[in-house]
Motif scaffolding. Structure first.
Motif, PDB file in Angstrom:
ATOM      1  N   ALA A  79       0.842  -1.201   0.000  1.00 53.26           N
ATOM      2  CA  ALA A  79       0.000   0.000   0.000  1.00 53.26           C
ATOM      3  C   ALA A  79       0.876   1.250   0.000  1.00 53.26           C
ATOM      4  CB  ALA A  79      -0.920  -0.003   1.209  1.00 53.26           C
ATOM      5  N   GLY A  80       0.918   1.969  -1.117  1.00 56.84           N
ATOM      6  CA  GLY A  80       1.667   3.209  -1.231  1.00 56.84           C
ATOM      7  C   GLY A  80       3.168   3.052  -1.346  1.00 56.84           C
ATOM      8  N   THR A  81       3.651   1.804  -1.434  1.00 48.47           N
ATOM      9  CA  THR A  81       5.085   1.547  -1.431  1.00 48.47           C
ATOM     10  C   THR A  81       5.435   0.425  -2.404  1.00 48.47           C
ATOM     11  OG1 THR A  81       5.182   2.126   0.910  1.00 48.47           O
ATOM     12  CG2 THR A  81       7.042   0.911   0.045  1.00 48.47           C
ATOM     13  N   LEU A  82       6.552   0.577  -3.073  1.00 46.74           N
ATOM     14  CA  LEU A  82       7.122  -0.509  -3.865  1.00 46.74           C
ATOM     15  C   LEU A  82       8.383  -0.968  -3.147  1.00 46.74           C
ATOM     16  CD1 LEU A  82       7.100  -2.232  -6.474  1.00 46.74           C
ATOM     17  CD2 LEU A  82       8.696  -0.544  -7.408  1.00 46.74           C
ATOM     18  N   ARG A  83       8.419  -2.234  -2.775  1.00 41.24           N
ATOM     19  CA  ARG A  83       9.581  -2.792  -2.088  1.00 41.24           C
ATOM     20  C   ARG A  83      10.435  -3.535  -3.103  1.00 41.24           C
ATOM     21  NH1 ARG A  83      10.829  -3.928   3.383  1.00 41.24           N
ATOM     22  NH2 ARG A  83      12.300  -5.635   3.599  1.00 41.24           N
ATOM     23  N   ILE A  84      11.714  -3.213  -3.124  1.00 38.13           N
ATOM     24  CA  ILE A  84      12.690  -3.828  -4.016  1.00 38.13           C
ATOM     25  C   ILE A  84      13.616  -4.650  -3.130  1.00 38.13           C
ATOM     26  CG2 ILE A  84      14.567  -3.383  -5.651  1.00 38.13           C
ATOM     27  CD1 ILE A  84      13.192  -0.472  -5.826  1.00 38.13           C
ATOM     28  N   GLU A  85      13.777  -5.931  -3.459  1.00 35.19           N
ATOM     29  CA  GLU A  85      14.672  -6.789  -2.689  1.00 35.19           C
ATOM     30  C   GLU A  85      15.641  -7.480  -3.638  1.00 35.19           C
ATOM     31  OE1 GLU A  85      12.278  -9.598  -0.534  1.00 35.19           O
ATOM     32  OE2 GLU A  85      11.527  -8.072   0.848  1.00 35.19           O
ATOM     33  N   VAL A  86      16.910  -7.456  -3.292  1.00 34.57           N
ATOM     34  CA  VAL A  86      17.925  -8.207  -4.026  1.00 34.57           C
ATOM     35  C   VAL A  86      18.617  -9.110  -3.012  1.00 34.57           C
ATOM     36  CG1 VAL A  86      20.057  -8.104  -5.371  1.00 34.57           C
ATOM     37  CG2 VAL A  86      18.224  -6.445  -5.803  1.00 34.57           C
ATOM     38  N   SER A  87      18.539 -10.418  -3.268  1.00 33.91           N
ATOM     39  CA  SER A  87      19.103 -11.408  -2.348  1.00 33.91           C
ATOM     40  C   SER A  87      20.276 -12.110  -3.002  1.00 33.91           C
ATOM     41  CB  SER A  87      18.034 -12.439  -1.980  1.00 33.91           C
ATOM     42  OG  SER A  87      16.923 -11.811  -1.383  1.00 33.91           O
ATOM     43  N   ASP A  88      21.319 -12.336  -2.224  1.00 39.22           N
ATOM     44  CA  ASP A  88      22.466 -13.094  -2.717  1.00 39.22           C
ATOM     45  C   ASP A  88      22.795 -14.196  -1.717  1.00 39.22           C
ATOM     46  OD1 ASP A  88      24.509 -12.173  -0.759  1.00 39.22           O
ATOM     47  OD2 ASP A  88      24.333 -10.250  -1.783  1.00 39.22           O
ATOM     48  N   ALA A  89      23.698 -15.072  -2.085  1.00 42.20           N
ATOM     49  CA  ALA A  89      24.002 -16.256  -1.282  1.00 42.20           C
ATOM     50  C   ALA A  89      25.079 -16.021  -0.222  1.00 42.20           C
ATOM     51  CB  ALA A  89      24.434 -17.406  -2.202  1.00 42.20           C
ATOM     52  N   ARG A  90      25.739 -14.880  -0.231  1.00 38.22           N
ATOM     53  CA  ARG A  90      26.801 -14.616   0.744  1.00 38.22           C
ATOM     54  C   ARG A  90      26.190 -13.956   1.976  1.00 38.22           C
ATOM     55  NH1 ARG A  90      32.388 -14.697   0.396  1.00 38.22           N
ATOM     56  NH2 ARG A  90      32.016 -15.271  -1.757  1.00 38.22           N
ATOM     57  N   GLY A  91      26.384 -14.586   3.114  1.00 35.21           N
ATOM     58  CA  GLY A  91      25.787 -14.085   4.345  1.00 35.21           C
ATOM     59  C   GLY A  91      26.524 -12.911   4.954  1.00 35.21           C
ATOM     60  N   GLU A  92      27.823 -12.805   4.676  1.00 36.57           N
ATOM     61  CA  GLU A  92      28.581 -11.720   5.282  1.00 36.57           C
ATOM     62  C   GLU A  92      28.111 -10.383   4.719  1.00 36.57           C
ATOM     63  OE1 GLU A  92      30.649 -13.866   3.182  1.00 36.57           O
ATOM     64  OE2 GLU A  92      30.612 -15.367   4.752  1.00 36.57           O
ATOM     65  N   ARG A  93      28.077  -9.420   5.579  1.00 39.08           N
ATOM     66  CA  ARG A  93      27.748  -8.065   5.147  1.00 39.08           C
ATOM     67  C   ARG A  93      29.043  -7.324   4.912  1.00 39.08           C
ATOM     68  NH1 ARG A  93      22.533  -6.368   8.732  1.00 39.08           N
ATOM     69  NH2 ARG A  93      21.478  -8.359   8.518  1.00 39.08           N
ATOM     70  N   GLY A  94      29.023  -6.462   3.912  1.00 40.64           N
ATOM     71  CA  GLY A  94      30.209  -5.674   3.604  1.00 40.64           C
ATOM     72  C   GLY A  94      30.449  -4.632   4.673  1.00 40.64           C
ATOM     73  N   PRO A  95      31.442  -3.813   4.467  1.00 41.53           N
ATOM     74  CA  PRO A  95      31.701  -2.742   5.431  1.00 41.53           C
ATOM     75  C   PRO A  95      30.540  -1.755   5.458  1.00 41.53           C
ATOM     76  CG  PRO A  95      33.046  -2.479   3.462  1.00 41.53           C
ATOM     77  CD  PRO A  95      32.351  -3.793   3.331  1.00 41.53           C
ATOM     78  N   GLU A  96      30.429  -1.039   6.552  1.00 48.23           N
ATOM     79  CA  GLU A  96      29.384  -0.020   6.670  1.00 48.23           C
ATOM     80  C   GLU A  96      29.531   1.002   5.545  1.00 48.23           C
ATOM     81  OE1 GLU A  96      26.906  -0.049   9.001  1.00 48.23           O
ATOM     82  OE2 GLU A  96      27.724  -2.017   9.483  1.00 48.23           O
ATOM     83  N   VAL A  97      28.427   1.677   5.238  1.00 49.53           N
ATOM     84  CA  VAL A  97      28.464   2.706   4.199  1.00 49.53           C
ATOM     85  C   VAL A  97      29.459   3.775   4.635  1.00 49.53           C
ATOM     86  CG1 VAL A  97      27.126   4.434   2.961  1.00 49.53           C
ATOM     87  CG2 VAL A  97      26.091   2.239   3.540  1.00 49.53           C
ATOM     88  N   GLN A  98      30.396   4.063   3.760  1.00 51.65           N
ATOM     89  CA  GLN A  98      31.438   5.037   4.056  1.00 51.65           C
ATOM     90  C   GLN A  98      30.951   6.455   3.750  1.00 51.65           C
ATOM     91  OE1 GLN A  98      34.398   4.070   5.451  1.00 51.65           O
ATOM     92  NE2 GLN A  98      33.347   2.104   5.543  1.00 51.65           N
ATOM     93  N   PRO A  99      31.489   7.440   4.441  1.00 47.08           N
ATOM     94  CA  PRO A  99      31.127   8.822   4.127  1.00 47.08           C
ATOM     95  C   PRO A  99      31.484   9.142   2.672  1.00 47.08           C
ATOM     96  CG  PRO A  99      32.440   8.719   6.143  1.00 47.08           C
ATOM     97  CD  PRO A  99      32.453   7.354   5.536  1.00 47.08           C
ATOM     98  N   PHE A 100      30.698  10.005   2.077  1.00 45.94           N
ATOM     99  CA  PHE A 100      30.950  10.407   0.691  1.00 45.94           C
ATOM    100  C   PHE A 100      32.304  11.088   0.589  1.00 45.94           C
ATOM    101  CE2 PHE A 100      30.647  13.353  -2.888  1.00 45.94           C
ATOM    102  CZ  PHE A 100      30.331  12.452  -3.888  1.00 45.94           C
ATOM    103  N   ARG A 101      33.108  10.656  -0.395  1.00 44.71           N
ATOM    104  CA  ARG A 101      34.431  11.231  -0.615  1.00 44.71           C
ATOM    105  C   ARG A 101      34.438  11.920  -1.976  1.00 44.71           C
ATOM    106  NH1 ARG A 101      36.396   5.551   0.022  1.00 44.71           N
ATOM    107  NH2 ARG A 101      36.497   5.929  -2.182  1.00 44.71           N
TER     108      ARG A 101
END
Length: 139
Positions: A79-101
């Motif tokens: 309702a009022g929203t489109l949810r986009i999901e992308v799933s991959d097989a690697r469970g590890e999460r990458g580094p946190e989002v870095q500040p814009f450089r």
């Protein structure tokens, strides 16, 4: 002009090879699916979804690849929203989002997702993880 796009109940799910070609195809099929749901090519929502799917699929292919495993794209109209999901097989999460450089040649994809989506995040799955973003469909 105040318009509202009613997509509630629609869902699209497709697996793609974890390659650059698969990521490109995911973006193209996402905007094609939106068009069949009544969201025209080149509209603001279509363009935003194209960028978000591009970034999330590229990250799945670059950082989430497990040899022999695909990634999955899911579009869900709420309702009022489109949810986009992308799933991959690697469970590890990458580094946190870095500040814009300023001047950086990479590392700003999730900044784009954050700017275009109303919200986004990561959730664990039995195998791998899902990165999701939500776009507002009611204007």
């Amino acid at each position: 002009m105040n318009t509202e796009i009613t997509l509630v109940g629609n869902e699209f799910v497709q697996r793609f090879s974890a390659t650059r070609r698969g990521a490109r195809l995911a973006r193209r099929l996402a905007v094609h699916q939106l068009d069949t749901w009544g969201v025209p090519y080149g509209s603001g929502l279509s363009d935003d979804v194209a960028v978000i799917v591009s970034e999330l699929a590229a990250n799945a292919v670059l950082h989430g690849v497990v040899p022999g495993r695909d990634f999955e794209l899911r579009l869900v109209a709420l309702a009022g929203t489109l949810r986009i999901e992308v799933s991959d097989a690697r469970g590890e999460r990458g580094p946190e989002v870095q500040p814009f450089r300023p001047g950086a040649e990479s590392g700003f994809g999730l900044h784009l997702v954050g700017a275009l989506a109303a919200s986004w995040g990561v959730k664990d799955r039995v195998v791998g993880k899902t990165v999701w973003a939500e776009c507002v469909t009611a204007r």
